[in-house]
Scaffold this motif. Structure first.
Motif, mmCIF file in Angstrom:
data_model
loop_
_atom_site.group_PDB
_atom_site.id
_atom_site.type_symbol
_atom_site.label_atom_id
_atom_site.label_comp_id
_atom_site.label_asym_id
_atom_site.label_seq_id
_atom_site.Cartn_x
_atom_site.Cartn_y
_atom_site.Cartn_z
ATOM 1 N N GLU A 246 0.838 -1.206 0.000
ATOM 2 C CA GLU A 246 0.000 0.000 0.000
ATOM 3 C C GLU A 246 0.875 1.259 0.000
ATOM 4 O OE1 GLU A 246 -3.947 0.076 2.417
ATOM 5 O OE2 GLU A 246 -2.430 1.012 3.699
ATOM 6 N N ILE A 247 1.920 1.251 0.818
ATOM 7 C CA ILE A 247 2.814 2.410 0.895
ATOM 8 C C ILE A 247 3.575 2.603 -0.421
ATOM 9 C CG2 ILE A 247 4.909 3.275 2.047
ATOM 10 C CD1 ILE A 247 3.715 2.108 4.647
ATOM 11 N N ILE A 248 4.020 1.497 -1.032
ATOM 12 C CA ILE A 248 4.676 1.593 -2.348
ATOM 13 C C ILE A 248 3.717 2.249 -3.347
ATOM 14 C CG2 ILE A 248 5.606 0.284 -4.319
ATOM 15 C CD1 ILE A 248 6.518 -1.869 -2.279
ATOM 16 N N ASP A 249 2.466 1.814 -3.325
ATOM 17 C CA ASP A 249 1.481 2.351 -4.273
ATOM 18 C C ASP A 249 1.201 3.834 -4.025
ATOM 19 O OD1 ASP A 249 1.454 -0.134 -5.371
ATOM 20 O OD2 ASP A 249 -0.500 -0.738 -4.581
ATOM 21 N N TYR A 250 1.114 4.240 -2.768
ATOM 22 C CA TYR A 250 0.935 5.673 -2.463
ATOM 23 C C TYR A 250 2.123 6.472 -3.001
ATOM 24 C CZ TYR A 250 -2.735 4.478 0.994
ATOM 25 O OH TYR A 250 -3.864 4.032 1.631
ATOM 26 N N MET A 251 3.320 5.948 -2.760
ATOM 27 C CA MET A 251 4.535 6.641 -3.216
ATOM 28 C C MET A 251 4.509 6.794 -4.733
ATOM 29 S SD MET A 251 8.540 5.461 -2.781
ATOM 30 C CE MET A 251 8.613 4.144 -4.003
ATOM 31 N N GLU A 252 4.157 5.715 -5.436
ATOM 32 C CA GLU A 252 4.200 5.767 -6.902
ATOM 33 C C GLU A 252 3.085 6.650 -7.466
ATOM 34 O OE1 GLU A 252 4.530 1.616 -8.067
ATOM 35 O OE2 GLU A 252 6.705 1.757 -7.818
ATOM 36 N N MET A 253 2.001 6.750 -6.718
ATOM 37 C CA MET A 253 0.898 7.597 -7.172
ATOM 38 C C MET A 253 1.236 9.082 -6.989
ATOM 39 S SD MET A 253 -3.058 7.715 -5.801
ATOM 40 C CE MET A 253 -3.151 5.941 -5.687
ATOM 41 N N TYR A 254 1.802 9.429 -5.844
ATOM 42 C CA TYR A 254 1.978 10.852 -5.510
ATOM 43 C C TYR A 254 3.397 11.376 -5.725
ATOM 44 C CZ TYR A 254 -2.645 10.267 -3.426
ATOM 45 O OH TYR A 254 -3.975 9.999 -3.217
ATOM 46 N N SER A 255 4.406 10.508 -5.669
ATOM 47 C CA SER A 255 5.803 10.939 -5.886
ATOM 48 C C SER A 255 6.541 9.853 -6.658
ATOM 49 C CB SER A 255 6.513 11.182 -4.546
ATOM 50 O OG SER A 255 6.005 12.315 -3.907
ATOM 51 N N PRO A 256 6.230 9.733 -7.967
ATOM 52 C CA PRO A 256 6.737 8.585 -8.737
ATOM 53 C C PRO A 256 8.263 8.493 -8.833
ATOM 54 C CG PRO A 256 5.536 10.148 -10.140
ATOM 55 C CD PRO A 256 5.313 10.584 -8.735
ATOM 56 N N ASN A 257 8.979 9.573 -8.519
ATOM 57 C CA ASN A 257 10.446 9.481 -8.610
ATOM 58 C C ASN A 257 11.116 9.162 -7.278
ATOM 59 O OD1 ASN A 257 10.463 10.122 -11.370
ATOM 60 N ND2 ASN A 257 10.142 12.279 -10.865
ATOM 61 N N ALA A 258 10.311 9.002 -6.234
ATOM 62 C CA ALA A 258 10.877 8.778 -4.899
ATOM 63 C C ALA A 258 11.425 7.359 -4.755
ATOM 64 C CB ALA A 258 9.805 9.029 -3.842
ATOM 65 N N TRP A 259 12.286 7.193 -3.768
ATOM 66 C CA TRP A 259 12.789 5.875 -3.362
ATOM 67 C C TRP A 259 12.172 5.505 -2.023
ATOM 68 C CZ3 TRP A 259 15.793 2.188 -5.579
ATOM 69 C CH2 TRP A 259 16.539 2.542 -6.728
ATOM 70 N N MET A 260 11.858 4.246 -1.873
ATOM 71 C CA MET A 260 11.404 3.764 -0.567
ATOM 72 C C MET A 260 12.514 2.960 0.087
ATOM 73 S SD MET A 260 7.954 1.862 0.455
ATOM 74 C CE MET A 260 7.856 0.451 1.514
ATOM 75 N N LEU A 261 12.875 3.359 1.290
ATOM 76 C CA LEU A 261 13.853 2.621 2.082
ATOM 77 C C LEU A 261 13.027 1.877 3.122
ATOM 78 C CD1 LEU A 261 16.428 5.526 2.613
ATOM 79 C CD2 LEU A 261 16.064 4.067 0.607
ATOM 80 N N ASN A 262 12.922 0.569 2.944
ATOM 81 C CA ASN A 262 12.029 -0.205 3.805
ATOM 82 C C ASN A 262 12.814 -0.977 4.844
ATOM 83 O OD1 ASN A 262 9.533 -1.473 4.656
ATOM 84 N ND2 ASN A 262 10.477 -3.322 3.805
ATOM 85 N N TYR A 263 12.556 -0.668 6.108
ATOM 86 C CA TYR A 263 13.157 -1.475 7.161
ATOM 87 C C TYR A 263 12.068 -2.027 8.076
ATOM 88 C CZ TYR A 263 13.332 3.400 8.814
ATOM 89 O OH TYR A 263 13.025 4.711 9.093
ATOM 90 N N SER A 264 10.878 -2.269 7.476
ATOM 91 C CA SER A 264 9.783 -2.918 8.210
ATOM 92 C C SER A 264 10.076 -4.413 8.292
ATOM 93 C CB SER A 264 8.458 -2.730 7.470
ATOM 94 O OG SER A 264 8.190 -1.362 7.245
ATOM 95 N N ASN A 265 9.810 -4.980 9.466
ATOM 96 C CA ASN A 265 9.977 -6.418 9.635
ATOM 97 C C ASN A 265 8.713 -7.155 9.216
ATOM 98 O OD1 ASN A 265 12.577 -6.977 10.515
ATOM 99 N ND2 ASN A 265 12.144 -6.287 12.587
#
Length: 444
Positions: A129-148
């Motif tokens: 869901e968070i990846i999809d929000y990022m791609e919808m609103y800030s398509p050039n952003a990077w996600m650094l995921n450290y969720s377990n």
């Protein structure tokens, strides 16, 4: 390095958020920030953390625009980086992950075994869901995921969002490298050059050198053979180390005996000595309770204190020093530094005798295009056997999620080294399906 960055921390209500914020403020010289947002789908929990962070930012860096929100559009619009550390189901569900398996004399743990799979199946939807929000609103952003649990989440990202700009990372090896630096008397883990391979929370160091190329392995191995990763022998153990962590550091000496050519990740104890872990576990008071009564109370209490006083002067909140790797990673992506870091990436031949599609944790060079894995070559039969079993567990768990397959999750449970038999796996699975009915997809 003139660019000012905009960041959203997804999971803004986490007890780790204040130390991440303090760490970011401490690194503004190398990673300038113009806007910092907190996003959480639980605005009530986030508000206490957010109000304290707002005061801290006003005092330390008033130029930074601060936003706390539960609106995906407000949270993810105009950001360069999404730093994600979400906990779906919070500590209430973590407690079930730990306590339900113990009824069956199976270790309950946040990222390993049945508890890790339960948490994994809750996390996938939230992370995607968070990846999809990022791609919808800030398509050039990077996600650094450290969720377990990072390994299951990384496999789900590979399968469900293969082209997304996501890097899956973990701070646990950082903590171990800090300890290795102390063992050999160096200032910081940055003075070490390491080689490591494995899966997340499931790996081995094969080489540790200082910056002059001196081999530090003999000294570290000799220490770990006697003391594990416990630093009491050199008087460097942290005063606020929880009892469960002290035990984990001690256990490393027994894991080390299985392969004295390498230095093991401490989480391997759950797979190699599951009975020992069950023996010492308290079914009424697990790690989740330790965190609820310790870290949770401490951080929220301190945030309330800051809000009440209207200032963070004299606060006991600490900079997340071990979290500086997040800034290193963001800098590597922004400034194309090709810094060498441990990242979870698709194997693609880096470990030459291992599944090409496995998400392995290995050193990579990180630049503006992402992570470029370094070659590891072939690995020994012992590690390969363990990793093949564990990667199969993780893949089956993700397939169970994507296909809604109870059969595949049963197979994942039965295959896990932490569960002693398929009969126990079946009972345990039924109880965890019931416990997670509000979070897991329906399994048929």
């Amino acid at each position: 390095m003139g660019k000012q960055h905009s960041i959203v921390i997804a999971g803004g209500g986490s007890t780790y958020t204040p130390e991440i914020v303090l760490m970011l403020l401490d690194n503004l010289d190398k990673f300038p920030i113009r806007q910092l947002k907190l996003y959480d789908n639980d605005p009530e929990r986030q508000s206490i953390i957010a109000k304290a962070c707002e005061i801290i930012i006003k005092e330390q860096a008033p130029h930074i625009e601060f936003v706390a929100t539960d609106s995906p559009e407000a949270g993810f619009t105009d950001v360069d980086f999404v730093m994600a550390h979400i906990r779906v189901g919070k500590y209430e569900m973590r407690e079930k992950d730990e306590k339900v398996p113990l009824k069956y004399n199976v270790i309950g743990q946040e990222t390993c075994g049945p508890g890790g799979m339960a948490y994994g199946l809750r996390s996938i939807k939230g992370v995607v869901e968070i990846i999809d929000y990022m791609e919808m609103y800030s398509p050039n952003a990077w996600m650094l995921n450290y969720s377990n649990p990072a390994s299951i989440v990384a496999e789900a990202c590979r399968k469900l969002r293969p082209d997304s700009k996501v890097l899956n990372i973990c701070d646990h090896p950082i903590g171990l490298e800090d300890r290795m630096a102390k063992i050999v008397g160096l200032e910081s883990r940055k003075d070490l050059s390491i080689r490591y391979y494995g899966l997340n929370h499931f790996g081995w160091y094969t080489d540790v050198q200082d910056k002059n190329g001196n081999d530090l392995m003999p000294q570290i191995k000799s220490y770990i053979g006697e003391n594990g990763f416990n630093l009491n022998a050199i008087g460097k153990e942290s005063r606020n180390s929880d009892p469960s962590w002290i035990h984990t550091y001690d256990m490393a000496k027994f894991v080390y005996e299985l392969d004295p050519d390498t230095i093991p990740n401490t989480y391997l104890k759950y797979y190699l000595f599951p009975n020992k872990e069950v023996e010492i576990a308290d079914a009424n008071y697990t790690r989740a309770n330790e965190v609820i009564d310790g870290r949770e109370k401490r951080v929220f209490g301190e945030c309330r204190n800051i809000i009440e006083k209207g200032t963070s002067k004299g606060t006991t909140l600490e900079i997340g020093a071990h979290a500086t790797y997040i800034v290193d990673l963001a800098c590597a992506l922004s400034y194309n530094t090709h810094e060498r870091m441990l990242i979870m990436v698709e194997n693609n031949g880096a470990i030459s005798n291992f599944d090409a599609t496995a998400m392995v944790e290995i050193p990579c060079l990180v630049g503006s295009k992402g992570a470029e894995p370094l070659s590891i070559g072939p690995i020994p039969t012992f590690q390969k056997g363990l990793m093949e079993q564990q990667v199969a567990v993780e893949k089956l768990a993700v397939e169970a999620y994507t296909e809604g397959s109870k059969q595949k999750l049963y197979q994942a449970f039965a295959l896990s080294k932490t569960i002693p038999g398929a009969d126990i796996a079946k009972k345990l699975l039924d109880e965890l399906i019931e416990a997670n009915k509000d979070y897991w997809p329906t399994l048929h």
